[in-house]
Design a protein around this motif. Structure first.
Motif, PDB file in Angstrom:
ATOM      1  N   ARG A 116       0.831  -1.203   0.000  1.00 28.71           N
ATOM      2  CA  ARG A 116       0.000   0.000   0.000  1.00 28.71           C
ATOM      3  C   ARG A 116       0.869   1.258   0.000  1.00 28.71           C
ATOM      4  NH1 ARG A 116      -2.334  -4.054   2.417  1.00 28.71           N
ATOM      5  NH2 ARG A 116      -1.038  -3.868   4.289  1.00 28.71           N
ATOM      6  N   TYR A 122       2.428   1.701  -3.376  1.00 25.36           N
ATOM      7  CA  TYR A 122       1.472   2.231  -4.360  1.00 25.36           C
ATOM      8  C   TYR A 122       1.414   3.754  -4.250  1.00 25.36           C
ATOM      9  CZ  TYR A 122      -2.983   3.036  -6.759  1.00 25.36           C
ATOM     10  OH  TYR A 122      -3.960   3.510  -7.615  1.00 25.36           O
ATOM     11  N   ALA A 169     -14.149   2.909   2.614  1.00 22.44           N
ATOM     12  CA  ALA A 169     -12.861   2.244   2.829  1.00 22.44           C
ATOM     13  C   ALA A 169     -12.765   1.690   4.243  1.00 22.44           C
ATOM     14  CB  ALA A 169     -11.714   3.213   2.573  1.00 22.44           C
ATOM     15  N   GLU A 211      -8.418  -1.513   0.985  1.00 25.28           N
ATOM     16  CA  GLU A 211      -8.334  -2.500  -0.086  1.00 25.28           C
ATOM     17  C   GLU A 211      -9.471  -2.378  -1.095  1.00 25.28           C
ATOM     18  OE1 GLU A 211      -6.201  -6.324   1.926  1.00 25.28           O
ATOM     19  OE2 GLU A 211      -8.244  -5.906   2.611  1.00 25.28           O
ATOM     20  N   GLU A 212     -10.443  -1.540  -0.811  1.00 25.04           N
ATOM     21  CA  GLU A 212     -11.593  -1.388  -1.710  1.00 25.04           C
ATOM     22  C   GLU A 212     -11.166  -0.735  -3.021  1.00 25.04           C
ATOM     23  OE1 GLU A 212     -12.619  -2.126   2.266  1.00 25.04           O
ATOM     24  OE2 GLU A 212     -11.427  -0.467   1.454  1.00 25.04           O
ATOM     25  N   PRO A 213     -11.841  -1.044  -4.133  1.00 23.24           N
ATOM     26  CA  PRO A 213     -11.473  -0.457  -5.430  1.00 23.24           C
ATOM     27  C   PRO A 213     -11.455   1.076  -5.370  1.00 23.24           C
ATOM     28  CG  PRO A 213     -13.051  -2.239  -5.736  1.00 23.24           C
ATOM     29  CD  PRO A 213     -12.953  -2.010  -4.259  1.00 23.24           C
ATOM     30  N   GLY A 214     -10.349   1.646  -5.811  1.00 20.69           N
ATOM     31  CA  GLY A 214     -10.224   3.102  -5.872  1.00 20.69           C
ATOM     32  C   GLY A 214      -9.822   3.767  -4.570  1.00 20.69           C
ATOM     33  N   ALA A 215      -9.800   3.025  -3.455  1.00 21.59           N
ATOM     34  CA  ALA A 215      -9.528   3.660  -2.156  1.00 21.59           C
ATOM     35  C   ALA A 215      -8.090   4.176  -2.079  1.00 21.59           C
ATOM     36  CB  ALA A 215      -9.805   2.683  -1.021  1.00 21.59           C
ATOM     37  N   ARG A 273      -6.095   4.855  -4.521  1.00 27.18           N
ATOM     38  CA  ARG A 273      -5.909   5.953  -5.477  1.00 27.18           C
ATOM     39  C   ARG A 273      -6.390   7.260  -4.868  1.00 27.18           C
ATOM     40  NH1 ARG A 273      -7.851   6.294 -11.818  1.00 27.18           N
ATOM     41  NH2 ARG A 273      -7.360   8.491 -12.102  1.00 27.18           N
ATOM     42  N   LYS A 274      -7.491   7.208  -4.142  1.00 29.67           N
ATOM     43  CA  LYS A 274      -7.981   8.413  -3.482  1.00 29.67           C
ATOM     44  C   LYS A 274      -6.985   8.887  -2.435  1.00 29.67           C
ATOM     45  CE  LYS A 274     -11.013  11.575  -2.412  1.00 29.67           C
ATOM     46  NZ  LYS A 274     -11.239  12.720  -3.339  1.00 29.67           N
TER      47      LYS A 274
END
Length: 455
Positions: free
Chosen positions: A268, A271, A409, A414-418, A420-421
């Motif tokens: 994480r 990323y 989140a 781990e949720e989609p797009g979290a 990135r936000k």
């Protein structure tokens, strides 16, 4: 406030937008009058320039009054209030849309000379016009940028009515205006009455100049290769910590990651670090514990020791080639959030900004009131425990601070797009609070150097 011409307006507007320099930025000018303004902004910020094709839908008997706008990709915005007040029929509206959509397609081919549009996917898009009146054209441009994948949209104009923010609603993520008078009649009155109108040839010339003489940016364009990171050893007090240092060209600032658990190998944190690298930030993912301490974990909730080590490591990092003269920020997770805040609270810390994702910032306890660096805490909307810890920490902070909640989140984002936000929030916080370097720093490490060395 009046402007000599649109080029002068663009140079003055660029002065208010310096915080965006180094972003993965694209400047979109609205033809015709907005393009010379946008060209000056793009040149000053070192960003690529393109047009966003939008056509106003004028009321048939009063063409200057906009009842809406259409743009590339079939995007449309209709001002229902004007349509009702002017008694416009559905047929009249459809005819106006078809007429202006044809103009959009024709001008797109003419302005770009067959070149494809500049990609907007995942990037910050700065929409620039020479002014806003009703806001219909600007709203359509923002929606076009959003539909093309822009991650963040900022609308910037030299002049607009005092209530322009209300007119724009939520179509833009940020708004910048030099002059917003209460008495506003038309954009043109803020430019010389005798000035020549902007024609298609000037629009084409601005775009061709940007293509022939592109300006380098501090942030690597989205989709380009990331700078290669390298393993480093960082002396910190009596300990030797391991880390991963990534130095992009023309760096904007330095962000040191202080995790509380999995160290520099946290997927994480890596990323987020990659997102910051693309934005032009040097990143150091630092293991706060030695290998022996990591195996023992007896002092897992000790934040004072890691804070001292972080301060020592930061001092050494400031002298590292590629980092000299750059502002330094901290990104803390887990118990590393408290360590980052403790280190930032030291009187001579000189930390520009702190961001904490989840974790335990509350463990910094009595040191929180001494933190001077602007601090952003990020929590998942479904992580009730972290929200409690964050609010406890916020209550003790005396510096500029904010709490950002990522809807839906949980603890690990781990949720989609979290994530990135989280990356977008961190990037924007660091850009907003780190002073730009007077002279862009340059990575001083050849790409072939991959072996571990000591900072």
């Amino acid at each position: 406030m009046f402007f000599v011409d649109r080029h002068e307006a663009g140079r003055r507007l660029a002065g208010r937008l310096k915080h965006l320099r180094g972003a993965d930025l694209v400047v979109l000018g609205l033809p015709r009058g907005g393009v010379p303004v946008a060209a000056e902004v793009a040149r000053a910020l070192g960003a690529p320039l393109d047009v966003c094709l939008v056509r106003k839908l004028g009321v048939p008997f009063q063409p200057e009054l906009a009842m809406g706008a259409v743009g590339e990709g079939g995007v449309r915005v209709i001002n229902d209030e004007v349509v009702r007040a002017a008694g416009i029929t559905a047929r009249e509206l459809a005819e106006a849309e078809a007429r202006e959509e044809a103009v959009v397609e024709s001008r797109a081919r003419h302005y770009r000379g067959g070149r494809p549009p500049v990609g907007l996917e995942g990037r910050t898009v700065l929409v620039v016009d020479d002014g806003v009146a009703t806001g219909a054209t600007a709203r359509t441009a923002c929606r076009i940028a959003r539909a093309r994948g822009a991650a963040r949209i900022v609308l910037a104009v030299p002049v607009a009515p005092h209530d322009w923010a209300e007119r724009l609603g939520e179509d833009a993520d940020g708004l910048v205006c030099l002059h917003a008078p209460r008495h506003f009649s038309a954009v043109g009155r803020f430019y010389p009455a005798g000035s020549s109108p902007i024609d298609d040839d000037e629009v084409v010339a601005c775009l061709e100049e940007a293509v022939v003489h592109p300006v380098s940016t501090r942030r690597a364009p989205s989709g380009h290769a990331l700078p290669a990171g390298r393993e480093v050893d960082v002396p910190a007090g009596a300990a030797l910590l391991h880390g991963r240092l990534t130095v992009p060209d023309r760096a904007f600032g330095v962000v040191v990651f202080t995790p509380g658990g999995s160290g520099r190998d946290s997927p994480r944190d890596r990323y987020v670090a990659e997102g910051l690298n693309r934005a032009g930030f040097v990143t150091l993912l630092l293991d706060p514990l030695t290998e022996e301490e990591e195996a023992d974990r007896a002092g897992a909730f000790d934040t004072a020791g890691p804070a001292r080590r972080l301060a020592d490591a930061t001092g050494r990092l400031r002298d590292e080639p590629g980092c000299r003269g750059l502002a330094v920020g901290y990104f803390g997770t887990g118990t590393g959030a408290a360590a980052a805040l403790r280190a930032a609270a030291e009187p001579d810390a000189r930390i520009a900004a702190v961001v904490c994702r989840g974790g335990r910032p509350d463990l910094a306890g009595p040191r929180l009131p001494a933190v001077a660096a602007p601090t952003l805490l990020i929590a998942g909307g479904h992580d009730r425990q972290a929200l409690g810890h964050h609010r406890e920490a916020l209550a003790r902070l005396r510096c500029e601070h904010a709490l950002a909640i990522v809807p839906g989140a949980t603890h690990l984002f781990e949720e989609p797009g979290a994530l990135r936000k989280v990356t977008d929030l961190a990037r924007d916080w660091f850009f907003d609070h780190m002073p730009a370097p007077a002279v862009p720093a340059t990575a001083a490490h050849p790409a072939h150097r991959r072996r571990r060395h000591t900072v």
